[in-house]
Scaffold this active site. Structure first.
Site, PDB file in Angstrom:
ATOM      1  N   ARG A   1      -3.246   4.537  -1.780  1.00  0.00           N
ATOM      2  CA  ARG A   1      -3.287   4.684  -3.240  1.00  0.00           C
ATOM      3  C   ARG A   1      -3.264   3.318  -3.928  1.00  0.00           C
ATOM      4  O   ARG A   1      -4.010   3.069  -4.872  1.00  0.00           O
ATOM      5  CB  ARG A   1      -2.099   5.528  -3.727  1.00  0.00           C
ATOM      6  CG  ARG A   1      -2.018   5.621  -5.259  1.00  0.00           C
ATOM      7  CD  ARG A   1      -0.884   6.514  -5.731  1.00  0.00           C
ATOM      8  NE  ARG A   1       0.424   6.130  -5.247  1.00  0.00           N
ATOM      9  CZ  ARG A   1       1.198   5.170  -5.785  1.00  0.00           C
ATOM     10  NH1 ARG A   1       0.760   4.463  -6.816  1.00  0.00           N
ATOM     11  NH2 ARG A   1       2.396   4.907  -5.292  1.00  0.00           N
TER      12      ARG A   1
ATOM     13  N   HIS B   1      -3.949   0.226  -2.600  1.00  0.00           N
ATOM     14  CA  HIS B   1      -4.799  -0.886  -2.154  1.00  0.00           C
ATOM     15  C   HIS B   1      -6.235  -0.537  -1.773  1.00  0.00           C
ATOM     16  O   HIS B   1      -7.048  -1.443  -1.660  1.00  0.00           O
ATOM     17  CB  HIS B   1      -4.131  -1.607  -0.978  1.00  0.00           C
ATOM     18  CG  HIS B   1      -2.778  -2.138  -1.330  1.00  0.00           C
ATOM     19  ND1 HIS B   1      -2.589  -3.160  -2.236  1.00  0.00           N
ATOM     20  CD2 HIS B   1      -1.544  -1.757  -0.926  1.00  0.00           C
ATOM     21  CE1 HIS B   1      -1.293  -3.393  -2.363  1.00  0.00           C
ATOM     22  NE2 HIS B   1      -0.640  -2.553  -1.583  1.00  0.00           N
TER      23      HIS B   1
ATOM     24  N   LYS C   1       3.445  -3.558 -12.483  1.00  0.00           N
ATOM     25  CA  LYS C   1       3.456  -4.213 -11.176  1.00  0.00           C
ATOM     26  C   LYS C   1       2.791  -5.575 -11.360  1.00  0.00           C
ATOM     27  O   LYS C   1       1.659  -5.656 -11.842  1.00  0.00           O
ATOM     28  CB  LYS C   1       2.712  -3.367 -10.143  1.00  0.00           C
ATOM     29  CG  LYS C   1       2.796  -3.947  -8.739  1.00  0.00           C
ATOM     30  CD  LYS C   1       2.145  -3.048  -7.698  1.00  0.00           C
ATOM     31  CE  LYS C   1       2.288  -3.672  -6.310  1.00  0.00           C
ATOM     32  NZ  LYS C   1       1.568  -2.903  -5.290  1.00  0.00           N
ATOM     33  N   PRO C   2       3.474  -6.672 -10.994  1.00  0.00           N
ATOM     34  CA  PRO C   2       2.947  -8.003 -11.325  1.00  0.00           C
ATOM     35  C   PRO C   2       1.673  -8.410 -10.593  1.00  0.00           C
ATOM     36  O   PRO C   2       0.818  -9.072 -11.165  1.00  0.00           O
ATOM     37  CB  PRO C   2       4.091  -8.953 -10.971  1.00  0.00           C
ATOM     38  CG  PRO C   2       5.119  -8.153 -10.269  1.00  0.00           C
ATOM     39  CD  PRO C   2       4.804  -6.711 -10.424  1.00  0.00           C
TER      40      PRO C   2
ATOM     41  N   HIS D   1       1.522  -1.719   4.338  1.00  0.00           N
ATOM     42  CA  HIS D   1       1.891  -2.757   3.362  1.00  0.00           C
ATOM     43  C   HIS D   1       0.803  -3.830   3.343  1.00  0.00           C
ATOM     44  O   HIS D   1       0.336  -4.261   4.392  1.00  0.00           O
ATOM     45  CB  HIS D   1       3.236  -3.378   3.759  1.00  0.00           C
ATOM     46  CG  HIS D   1       3.594  -4.603   2.981  1.00  0.00           C
ATOM     47  ND1 HIS D   1       3.986  -4.562   1.659  1.00  0.00           N
ATOM     48  CD2 HIS D   1       3.613  -5.912   3.336  1.00  0.00           C
ATOM     49  CE1 HIS D   1       4.230  -5.808   1.246  1.00  0.00           C
ATOM     50  NE2 HIS D   1       4.008  -6.637   2.245  1.00  0.00           N
TER      51      HIS D   1
END
Length: 156
Positions: free
Chosen positions: A38, A40, A69-70, A147
């Site tokens: 979702r 990436h 989200k930065p 990740h």
């Protein structure tokens, strides 16, 4: 008589409620692999020079709910190619864990970075397209990305 029947069903009701309490939290909960996809994966979207790509995608993929989200990276390659990275060059993750892998070839990505002064709920992102090697952390059975750790330029 009716009270006795009700009392006899009470243990069964308690058991059902316990089972539902156990099962319910896992229902609808996103796995780490699903979250990776979702946040990436954008295999269908070809990287374009559209400056609003990140604003749209970050909102659409629920990464601007409650906070901005930065930094986030989208990968524009087939999912199977990204999953294959889990069997390529093993590298150490930024956090020191040993389960990261670097892609053997460059991949098309879009980096999204929160612009200076942007504050929730008005999250605004700078969009930049790149071709880079990606580094992902993998786990599970099947062994899949969970990740996005980094992207790096070709070292040649």
């Amino acid at each position: 008589m009716a009270l006795e029947k009700s009392l006899a069903l009470l243990p069964l009701l308690v058991l059902v409620l316990l089972v539902l309490g156990w099962v319910q939290p896992s229902l609808g909960k996103e796995s780490r692999a699903q979250k990776f996809q979702r946040q990436h994966m954008d295999s269908d979207g070809s990287p374009s020079s559209n400056p609003t790509y990140c604003n749209n995608m970050m909102r659409r993929r629920n990464m601007t709910q409650g906070r901005c989200k930065p930094v986030n990276t989208f990968v524009h390659e087939p999912l199977v190619d990204v999953q294959d990275v889990c069997f390529q060059e093993k590298v150490t993750c930024k956090n020191g864990q040993p389960n990261c892998y670097k892609s053997s070839s460059s991949m098309r990505i879009t980096d999204c970075r929160l612009t200076n002064g942007s504050r929730y709920p008005n999250c605004a992102y700078r969009t930049s397209q790149k071709e880079r090697h990606i580094i992902v952390a993998c786990e599970g059975n099947p062994y899949v990305p969970v990740h996005f750790d980094a992207s790096v330029e070709d070292s040649t």
